[in-house]
Design an enzyme around this catalytic site. Sequence first.
Site, PDB file in Angstrom:
ATOM      1  N   ASP A   1      33.106  45.040  40.893  1.00 30.38           N
ATOM      2  CA  ASP A   1      33.504  43.969  39.974  1.00 30.38           C
ATOM      3  C   ASP A   1      32.482  42.851  39.886  1.00 30.38           C
ATOM      4  O   ASP A   1      31.569  42.751  40.699  1.00 30.38           O
ATOM      5  CB  ASP A   1      34.875  43.399  40.393  1.00 30.38           C
ATOM      6  CG  ASP A   1      35.059  43.387  41.915  1.00 30.38           C
ATOM      7  OD1 ASP A   1      34.063  43.170  42.619  1.00 30.38           O
ATOM      8  OD2 ASP A   1      36.188  43.612  42.385  1.00 30.38           O
TER       9      ASP A   1
ATOM     10  N   HIS B   1      45.676  43.974  45.844  1.00 28.74           N
ATOM     11  CA  HIS B   1      44.710  44.433  44.829  1.00 28.74           C
ATOM     12  C   HIS B   1      43.545  45.174  45.479  1.00 28.74           C
ATOM     13  O   HIS B   1      43.188  44.909  46.624  1.00 28.74           O
ATOM     14  CB  HIS B   1      44.215  43.279  43.940  1.00 28.74           C
ATOM     15  CG  HIS B   1      43.344  42.253  44.603  1.00 28.74           C
ATOM     16  ND1 HIS B   1      43.616  40.914  44.577  1.00 28.74           N
ATOM     17  CD2 HIS B   1      42.178  42.358  45.297  1.00 28.74           C
ATOM     18  CE1 HIS B   1      42.672  40.239  45.210  1.00 28.74           C
ATOM     19  NE2 HIS B   1      41.777  41.098  45.663  1.00 28.74           N
TER      20      HIS B   1
ATOM     21  N   GLU C   1      44.806  43.508  39.807  1.00 29.77           N
ATOM     22  CA  GLU C   1      45.899  42.673  40.315  1.00 29.77           C
ATOM     23  C   GLU C   1      47.240  43.385  40.103  1.00 29.77           C
ATOM     24  O   GLU C   1      47.324  44.353  39.333  1.00 29.77           O
ATOM     25  CB  GLU C   1      45.902  41.326  39.572  1.00 29.77           C
ATOM     26  CG  GLU C   1      44.649  40.473  39.796  1.00 29.77           C
ATOM     27  CD  GLU C   1      44.607  39.772  41.152  1.00 29.77           C
ATOM     28  OE1 GLU C   1      45.134  40.311  42.141  1.00 29.77           O
ATOM     29  OE2 GLU C   1      44.038  38.668  41.221  1.00 29.77           O
TER      30      GLU C   1
HETATM   31  C1  F6R Z   1      35.601  42.549  46.011  1.00 27.85           C
HETATM   32  C2  F6R Z   1      36.885  43.101  45.646  1.00 27.85           C
HETATM   33  C3  F6R Z   1      38.172  42.580  46.190  1.00 27.85           C
HETATM   34  C4  F6R Z   1      38.115  42.208  47.669  1.00 27.85           C
HETATM   35  C5  F6R Z   1      39.446  41.616  48.121  1.00 27.85           C
HETATM   36  C6  F6R Z   1      39.418  41.200  49.574  1.00 27.85           C
HETATM   37  O1  F6R Z   1      34.535  43.237  45.357  1.00 27.85           O
HETATM   38  O2  F6R Z   1      36.901  43.984  44.847  1.00 27.85           O
HETATM   39  O3  F6R Z   1      39.173  43.545  45.999  1.00 27.85           O
HETATM   40  O4  F6R Z   1      37.821  43.354  48.428  1.00 27.85           O
HETATM   41  O5  F6R Z   1      39.743  40.505  47.320  1.00 27.85           O
HETATM   42  O6  F6R Z   1      38.513  40.133  49.753  1.00 27.85           O
HETATM   43  P1  F6R Z   1      38.088  39.682  51.218  1.00 27.85           P
HETATM   44  O7  F6R Z   1      37.310  40.810  51.804  1.00 27.85           O
HETATM   45  O8  F6R Z   1      37.206  38.478  50.990  1.00 27.85           O
HETATM   46  O9  F6R Z   1      39.336  39.403  51.959  1.00 27.85           O
END
Ligand code: F6R
Length: 261
Positions: free
Chosen positions: A67, A138, A143
């Site tokens: 993303d 997600h 989402e």
């Molecule tokens: C990032 C992504 C998100 C994150 C998720 C967890 O490229 O696609 O799905 O993996 O928001 O974020 P963290 O690792 O910061 O808790």
Amino acid sequence: MEVVIKSSPTEASKSAALLIKKTILNDPACVLGLATGSTPLKTYEELIKLYQEKIISFKKVVSFNLDEYVGLAPADKNSYRSFMNDNFFTRTDIQIKNTHLPNALPKSIPEECKDFESKIKKAGGIDLQLLGIGLDGHIGFNEPGSSLNSRTRMKTLTPETRLANSKYFSAIDRVPKHVITMGLGTIMEAKICLLLAFGDDKAQAIADMIEGPVTASVPASVLQFHPRCIAIIDESAAAMLKRKNYYTQVYDDKPGWQRWE
Ligand code: F6R
């Protein structure tokens, strides 16, 4: 789904890096799907070590990130392109031309999404997709409510996700409202999905994803349909799993030919 429970984020990240190492040694020109956020950072550090020790090379590896924030230029310090360059790409021998993130400033967002999908197809599909998980379940930025068959498209972040990600920005209103993300259908086509989760704030999302019903309300639960999904999590993220002891037993009794570490 295979559930591997490790004593700490460091042990879990070492295990994840070894699975990625195996994928690269099997095919030095493999296609990796990559993630941003805090979760994969230690895995990237481990992979950089393996590269420095000359155990693996990324020279022929092709990558696709999940993303990017709509409206941020690649050079913006908060863009996921900058995140990947700083934390991984420029610290290995991967060729920048082989690394792909959605262009977040396209003439047409739908055209960019189509183009991103066709680049993945042209590369032969993703061999291993690295994933984190959001507090709301997600993956990518799919989402709750995302179609379980969705493809790369623009999504609107929930206020909770914008708040969680605001730690990287000077203020919450600086966090873009929109992202371009691979869809759940896109992610499901990866040959291996490798999901990481650490910390007790992820325990509910992990229990819902692994042991709850498959539902668009918990987008990660679609991975229950994936033929080769491995979740490597730490003890805290595993705290709410009902079958925790069974997963540990399965892992301990794995035959050698199924192991990657
Ligand atoms: C990032 C992504 C998100 C994150 C998720 C967890 O490229 O696609 O799905 O993996 O928001 O974020 P963290 O690792 O910061 O808790």
